[in-house]
Enzyme design. Structure first.
Site, PDB file in Angstrom:
ATOM      1  N   SER A 220     113.647  95.288  24.971  1.00 10.79           N
ATOM      2  CA  SER A 220     114.335  96.511  24.215  1.00 10.79           C
ATOM      3  C   SER A 220     115.522  97.089  24.885  1.00 10.79           C
ATOM      4  O   SER A 220     116.240  97.890  24.448  1.00 10.79           O
ATOM      5  CB  SER A 220     113.006  97.665  24.179  1.00 10.79           C
ATOM      6  OG  SER A 220     112.717  98.020  25.679  1.00 10.79           O
TER       7      SER A 220
ATOM      8  N   LYS B 194     113.772 103.032  29.567  1.00  9.33           N
ATOM      9  CA  LYS B 194     114.932 103.476  28.267  1.00  9.33           C
ATOM     10  C   LYS B 194     116.243 104.095  29.021  1.00  9.33           C
ATOM     11  O   LYS B 194     115.901 104.487  30.282  1.00  9.33           O
ATOM     12  CB  LYS B 194     114.011 104.174  27.089  1.00  9.33           C
ATOM     13  CG  LYS B 194     112.842 103.750  26.758  1.00  9.33           C
ATOM     14  CD  LYS B 194     113.017 102.717  25.774  1.00  9.33           C
ATOM     15  CE  LYS B 194     111.856 102.019  25.422  1.00  9.33           C
ATOM     16  NZ  LYS B 194     111.885 100.665  24.698  1.00  9.33           N
TER      17      LYS B 194
END
Length: 268
Positions: free
Chosen positions: A68, A137
């Site tokens: 990701s 993230k």
């Protein structure tokens, strides 16, 4: 006074110097040295305490569990996070890459479990091995911000300011920087915010392969969804990524992209 008297007075304190020459200062026993095995245990104990203190307050190791955050961080990369930046009243800033605890249901049971090997579990407790139940993230928005996808060039907008993200994101064929995770396409614009106080909005750099805040937004055609699950509480943030440690040939310091410096404060 005769010469004999002078001789006697000059040697009347001879016992003091004689005793010091024969064995050092009296009343101070020689310091006893610990056996090697005891010194080893002591040093290990000190090292363990230091490791726990460092993990708790300063630095902790993690690994990248998915794709990701490509292209900057790839699967199984080892990273270090530092916690000093968020001490006191300081909170994550736009552009920071952060590690945070699962807000609830963002990770699969396998990803949330962490290491199963007893040695790895013990090392994880003192910060020498990555733990499970965490995500990595990038912070896109902070409290008060409004985020929108997208302008005519496919750029995300934060408080109306487009972000120039080509230097660090991966589109994977998408025509915008904020594709809907349900289908990986840019056929539906979205908007979220203002972000509540004490929360952040996060996204992976691999925008089409990231289970991030955008995936937890309520779809426009769903009426039973409760808004708010897309925002991550700041209290769950463990720290900010500051170095890619391993593999050694990809070692680098992590810095905040300059595009976030142009984002204006949210309008009141």
């Amino acid at each position: 006074m005769t010469s004999d008297d002078r001789g006697a007075s000059s040697i009347s304190t001879d016992e003091g110097p004689r005793s010091s020459r024969s064995g050092g200062a009296p009343g101070k026993p020689k310091r006893k040295q610990l056996p090697l095995w005891q010194e080893t245990i002591l040093l290990l104990g000190v090292a363990l305490v230091l490791a726990i203190v460092i993990k708790t307050f300063f630095v902790q190791a993690f690994y990248i569990p998915s794709e990701s955050m490509e292209p900057g961080l790839i699967l199984n990369d080892r990273i270090l996070i530092q916690k000093v930046s968020y001490w006191g009243d300081d909170e994550p800033e736009r552009g920071d890459v952060v590690v945070f605890k699962d807000p609830g249901g963002w990770l699969s049971p396998i990803d949330a479990a962490g290491p199963t090997n007893p040695i790895a579990q013990a090392m994880a407790k003192i910060g020498l091995y990555p733990t499970g139940g965490h995500l990595v993230k990038r912070v896109i928005g902070v409290a008060g911000d409004t985020i929108q996808c997208c302008d005519e060039q496919g750029r995300l907008l934060v408080n109306g300011q487009p972000l120039e993200e080509d230097a660090y994101i991966k589109r994977m064929g998408a025509k915008c920087n904020g594709p809907m995770p349900t289908n990986g396409a840019c056929d539906e614009d979205w908007k979220t915010g203002p972000i509540p106080e004490g929360h952040i909005f996060v996204m992976g750099d691999n925008r089409s392969r990231s289970a991030d805040s955008s995936q937890h937004m309520c779809p426009t055609d769903v009426t039973e969804c409760v808004p708010g699950d897309e925002f991550v509480p700041v209290d769950l943030v463990v720290g900010k990524v500051f170095v890619l440690l391993w593999p050694a040939d990809r070692f680098r310091w992590d810095t905040r992209p300059s595009t976030f410096e142009d984002v204006p404060d949210p309008s009141s």
